[in-house]
Write a protein that holds these residues in place. Structure first.
Motif, PDB file in Angstrom:
ATOM      1  N   ILE A   1      29.102 -25.293  12.305  1.00 20.22           N
ATOM      2  CA  ILE A   1      28.780 -25.549  13.703  1.00 20.22           C
ATOM      3  C   ILE A   1      27.459 -24.825  13.983  1.00 20.22           C
ATOM      4  O   ILE A   1      27.167 -23.793  13.373  1.00 20.22           O
ATOM      5  CB  ILE A   1      29.912 -25.098  14.670  1.00 20.22           C
ATOM      6  N   SER A   2      26.696 -25.373  14.891  1.00 19.89           N
ATOM      7  CA  SER A   2      25.322 -24.861  15.018  1.00 19.89           C
ATOM      8  C   SER A   2      25.220 -23.638  15.934  1.00 19.89           C
ATOM      9  O   SER A   2      24.136 -23.089  16.108  1.00 19.89           O
ATOM     10  CB  SER A   2      24.400 -25.973  15.511  1.00 19.89           C
ATOM     11  N   ASP A   3      26.365 -23.178  16.521  1.00 19.50           N
ATOM     12  CA  ASP A   3      26.307 -22.010  17.414  1.00 19.50           C
ATOM     13  C   ASP A   3      25.603 -20.850  16.723  1.00 19.50           C
ATOM     14  O   ASP A   3      25.856 -20.591  15.547  1.00 19.50           O
ATOM     15  CB  ASP A   3      27.722 -21.532  17.781  1.00 19.50           C
ATOM     16  N   PRO A   4      24.753 -20.133  17.476  1.00 16.49           N
ATOM     17  CA  PRO A   4      24.082 -18.992  16.831  1.00 16.49           C
ATOM     18  C   PRO A   4      25.087 -17.906  16.448  1.00 16.49           C
ATOM     19  O   PRO A   4      26.175 -17.818  17.039  1.00 16.49           O
ATOM     20  CB  PRO A   4      23.122 -18.487  17.912  1.00 16.49           C
TER      21      PRO A   4
ATOM     22  N   PRO B   1      26.666 -14.425  16.628  1.00 18.00           N
ATOM     23  CA  PRO B   1      26.627 -13.421  17.697  1.00 18.00           C
ATOM     24  C   PRO B   1      25.722 -12.235  17.344  1.00 18.00           C
ATOM     25  O   PRO B   1      25.645 -11.816  16.185  1.00 18.00           O
ATOM     26  CB  PRO B   1      28.098 -12.984  17.812  1.00 18.00           C
TER      27      PRO B   1
ATOM     28  N   PRO C   1      23.337 -22.053  11.530  1.00 13.77           N
ATOM     29  CA  PRO C   1      22.368 -21.430  12.436  1.00 13.77           C
ATOM     30  C   PRO C   1      21.285 -20.627  11.707  1.00 13.77           C
ATOM     31  O   PRO C   1      20.196 -20.451  12.232  1.00 13.77           O
ATOM     32  CB  PRO C   1      23.240 -20.513  13.308  1.00 13.77           C
TER      33      PRO C   1
ATOM     34  N   GLY D   1      26.892 -18.972   8.830  1.00 19.99           N
ATOM     35  CA  GLY D   1      27.299 -19.271  10.206  1.00 19.99           C
ATOM     36  C   GLY D   1      28.802 -19.477  10.235  1.00 19.99           C
ATOM     37  O   GLY D   1      29.524 -18.867   9.440  1.00 19.99           O
TER      38      GLY D   1
ATOM     39  N   SER E   1      32.890 -25.624  10.279  1.00 23.13           N
ATOM     40  CA  SER E   1      33.738 -26.459  11.125  1.00 23.13           C
ATOM     41  C   SER E   1      34.896 -27.022  10.303  1.00 23.13           C
ATOM     42  O   SER E   1      35.679 -27.814  10.772  1.00 23.13           O
ATOM     43  CB  SER E   1      32.911 -27.610  11.699  1.00 23.13           C
TER      44      SER E   1
END
Ligand SMILES: Cc1cc2nc3c(=O)[nH]c(=O)nc-3n(C[C@H](O)[C@H](O)[C@H](O)COP(=O)(O)O)c2cc1C
Length: 257
Positions: A31-34, A36, A87, A222, A225
């Protein structure tokens, strides 16, 4: 009571490491979420504790988050999607002109009381003899022929020879750092995929690496998914030998989850 090993580790750390190793598996969908804030920095800091021969620290890691550069890396990696979806992609590179690092290593080690001046002098001689590439590589050639010939009669140090030899030497060091990186990432709940499926020349161009760096691996990092099953491993008796080649080291059961 918590038991502490002589090296400062807790007995519980072994169980934690087992979980961390078993949690790592190669992820191909991200998933492309950065990531944290602060986590990747911690993972990289731990990665820098990886060992290197003579402590020459000849590997570097380029953390790529820029979408344009990631897209170029995907192209260099024959369109493997994880490179662009993750990411961040960390490009691990090995310096093939490794002897150049010696003076930085030595002054740090002397300043921090790890080496004496005389030990540094002794190692300087060895490092220049083993890794020196002066006279357009001719010295390297003669040292390589000399050491290979003498090794018929007595053990001689391994002298890397030519671009491929120096790349191989660097890849050994860099691979250890890459594995530390993947396990540290795994400990923080991050997924990774070690990758060699790319054209090194195109990767070098995408991230602006000078020619004296060689790239053994890049690692997208990252959150995946898709939680995949653990991949199989050979029966341990094929991998582990006892004392001499061909005698199986018995008594190990494959780890399963
Ligand atoms: C040096 C190296 C290069 C690899 N290159 C790729 C790659 O280019 N693309 C890919 O999808 N997986 C790549 N892999 C992942 C392997 O396919 C994977 O590690 C192997 O199948 C075992 O699965 P596991 O990592 O989930 O345990 C590579 C692994 C290693 C160690």
């Amino acid at each position: 009571m918590t038991e502490i090993h002589a090296n400062g580790c807790l007995k519980a750390d072994a169980e934690a490491l087992r979980r961390i190793v078993l949690a790592r598996r190669s992820a191909r969908k991200f998933i492309s979420d950065p990531i944290p804030g602060g986590i990747l920095e911690e993972v990289l800091a731990i990665t820098q504790r990886s060992p290197t021969g003579y402590n020459l620290q000849g590997w570097i890691a380029i953390v790529v988050t820029d979408p344009e550069i990631k897209s170029k890396l995907r192209h260099a990696a024959f369109n493997q999607r994880q490179v662009e979806e993750a990411p961040a992609v960390v490009v691990f590179a090995s310096d093939t002109q490794i002897a150049r690092n010696f003076e930085s290593t030595a002054s740090q080690a002397i300043d921090q009381g790890h080496w004496s001046e005389s030990y540094a002098k002794y190692l300087r001689r060895i490092v220049n003899a083993v890794f020196g590439r002066e006279f357009f590589g001719a010295a390297n050639f003669f040292r390589w022929v000399g050491t290979r010939t003498l090794s018929l009669f007595r053990p001689m140090p391994m002298v890397p020879f030519g671009d491929a030899g120096f790349a191989g030497y660097g890849w050994k060091q860099t691979g250890l750092a890459a594995q530390t990186f993947m396990l540290a990432a795994s400990a923080h709940g991050l997924d990774t995929c070690p990758m060699e499926g790319f054209d090194e020349r195109w990767v070098r161009k995408a991230v602006g690496l000078p020619r004296h760096f060689s790239v053994p691996l890049m690692i997208p990092v990252g959150l995946t998914s898709e939680l995949t099953k653990l991949s199989p491993r050979f029966p341990p008796e094929k991998t582990f030998h006892s004392n001499r080649y061909g005698t199986a080291f018995s008594g190990i059961n494959s780890l399963r989850v």
